[in-house]
Design a protein around this motif. Structure first.
Motif, short mmCIF file in Angstrom:
data_model
loop_
_atom_site.label_atom_id
_atom_site.label_comp_id
_atom_site.label_asym_id
_atom_site.label_seq_id
_atom_site.Cartn_x
_atom_site.Cartn_y
_atom_site.Cartn_z
N LEU A 169 0.81 -1.21 0.00
CA LEU A 169 0.00 0.00 0.00
C LEU A 169 0.85 1.27 0.00
CD1 LEU A 169 -2.86 -1.06 2.43
CD2 LEU A 169 -2.95 -0.84 -0.08
N ALA A 170 2.10 1.17 0.38
CA ALA A 170 3.00 2.32 0.32
C ALA A 170 3.21 2.76 -1.13
CB ALA A 170 4.33 2.01 1.00
N GLN A 171 3.02 1.83 -2.07
CA GLN A 171 3.17 2.14 -3.50
C GLN A 171 1.94 2.88 -4.02
OE1 GLN A 171 3.98 -1.54 -5.50
NE2 GLN A 171 5.57 -2.10 -4.03
N SER A 172 0.75 2.38 -3.66
CA SER A 172 -0.51 3.00 -4.10
C SER A 172 -1.67 2.24 -3.45
CB SER A 172 -0.64 2.92 -5.63
OG SER A 172 -0.75 1.58 -6.04
N PRO A 173 -2.84 2.87 -3.42
CA PRO A 173 -4.03 2.15 -2.92
C PRO A 173 -4.29 0.91 -3.79
CG PRO A 173 -4.46 4.50 -3.09
CD PRO A 173 -3.14 4.25 -3.76
N ALA A 174 -4.99 -0.06 -3.22
CA ALA A 174 -5.29 -1.29 -3.96
C ALA A 174 -6.64 -1.85 -3.53
CB ALA A 174 -4.20 -2.33 -3.70
N VAL A 175 -7.27 -2.56 -4.44
CA VAL A 175 -8.52 -3.25 -4.10
C VAL A 175 -8.15 -4.52 -3.34
CG1 VAL A 175 -9.82 -2.24 -6.03
CG2 VAL A 175 -8.65 -4.43 -6.31
N VAL A 176 -9.08 -5.00 -2.54
CA VAL A 176 -8.82 -6.15 -1.68
C VAL A 176 -8.37 -7.37 -2.48
CG1 VAL A 176 -9.88 -7.78 -0.06
CG2 VAL A 176 -10.31 -5.33 0.17
N SER A 177 -9.00 -7.63 -3.62
CA SER A 177 -8.63 -8.81 -4.40
C SER A 177 -7.17 -8.73 -4.86
CB SER A 177 -9.56 -8.99 -5.60
OG SER A 177 -9.52 -7.84 -6.41
N GLU A 178 -6.71 -7.53 -5.19
CA GLU A 178 -5.32 -7.33 -5.58
C GLU A 178 -4.39 -7.57 -4.39
OE1 GLU A 178 -2.45 -3.67 -7.04
OE2 GLU A 178 -4.61 -3.49 -7.36
N LEU A 179 -4.79 -7.11 -3.21
CA LEU A 179 -3.98 -7.33 -2.01
C LEU A 179 -3.92 -8.82 -1.66
CD1 LEU A 179 -5.18 -4.40 0.28
CD2 LEU A 179 -2.95 -4.64 -0.84
N ALA A 180 -5.00 -9.53 -1.92
CA ALA A 180 -5.07 -10.95 -1.57
C ALA A 180 -4.26 -11.83 -2.51
CB ALA A 180 -6.52 -11.40 -1.57
N ALA A 181 -4.03 -11.38 -3.74
CA ALA A 181 -3.42 -12.21 -4.77
C ALA A 181 -2.11 -12.90 -4.36
CB ALA A 181 -3.21 -11.40 -6.05
N PRO A 182 -1.16 -12.22 -3.71
CA PRO A 182 0.11 -12.90 -3.40
C PRO A 182 0.03 -13.90 -2.24
CG PRO A 182 0.31 -10.49 -3.08
CD PRO A 182 -1.11 -10.79 -3.42
N PHE A 183 -1.07 -13.94 -1.52
CA PHE A 183 -1.16 -14.78 -0.33
C PHE A 183 -1.98 -16.04 -0.59
CE2 PHE A 183 -0.87 -10.33 1.09
CZ PHE A 183 0.37 -10.39 1.70
N THR A 184 -1.62 -17.10 0.11
CA THR A 184 -2.34 -18.37 -0.01
C THR A 184 -3.29 -18.53 1.17
OG1 THR A 184 -0.56 -19.51 1.13
CG2 THR A 184 -0.47 -19.51 -1.27
N ALA A 212 -7.47 -17.65 2.65
CA ALA A 212 -8.84 -17.32 2.27
C ALA A 212 -9.08 -15.82 2.44
CB ALA A 212 -9.82 -18.11 3.14
N LEU A 213 -9.96 -15.28 1.64
CA LEU A 213 -10.27 -13.86 1.69
C LEU A 213 -10.69 -13.39 3.09
CD1 LEU A 213 -10.24 -11.34 -0.04
CD2 LEU A 213 -12.61 -11.84 -0.67
N PRO A 214 -11.51 -14.16 3.83
CA PRO A 214 -11.86 -13.72 5.19
C PRO A 214 -10.63 -13.56 6.10
CG PRO A 214 -13.41 -15.39 4.47
CD PRO A 214 -12.30 -15.35 3.43
N SER A 215 -9.62 -14.37 5.90
CA SER A 215 -8.40 -14.25 6.70
C SER A 215 -7.68 -12.95 6.37
CB SER A 215 -7.46 -15.44 6.46
OG SER A 215 -8.06 -16.63 6.89
N LEU A 216 -7.60 -12.61 5.10
CA LEU A 216 -6.98 -11.35 4.72
C LEU A 216 -7.78 -10.18 5.27
CD1 LEU A 216 -4.72 -9.87 3.19
CD2 LEU A 216 -6.34 -9.65 1.31
#
Length: 112
Positions: A27-42, A44-48
């Protein structure tokens, strides 16, 4: 700064987790949507979302929902409390290092 130590504790607790640190770095680079933030992690979305809630409760991030899309941003000045605390710790350490340097210089001169 009111609640300085409470705010510092919350920031340190939030940043203690590597996933949350990675989100803050992104997020220091720019705002992001949740799905984009979740992409690098393995995970579930509720955990993120739980991680994002911790970051938000610590005052590090904000989020806005437009329709079905939630955008997360790093709050401006969010890390200032950490920077302030580190600066306060650096000053005494630097004074100790200066005194040690003076002592070593005197000891070296006296020994020669």
């Amino acid at each position: 700064m009111p609640n300085y130590h409470d705010e510092l504790d919350a920031v340190l607790r939030a940043l203690a987790d590597p996933t949350r640190r990675a989100v803050v770095e992104r997020l220091a680079q720019s705002p992001a949507v949740v799905s984009e933030l979740a992409a690098p992690f393995t995970m579930a979305l509720p955990s993120l979302m739980q991680h994002l809630r911790v970051l938000q409760n610590a005052g590090l991030v904000t989020s806005e929902k437009h329709g079905r899309v939630r955008t997360v941003s790093l709050r401006p000045g969010a890390l200032d409390v950490l920077h302030l605390w580190l600066g306060e710790q650096r000053t005494p350490a630097e004074r100790q290092a200066d005194r040690l340097g003076i002592h070593l210089t005197r000891t070296t001169r006296e020994g020669h």
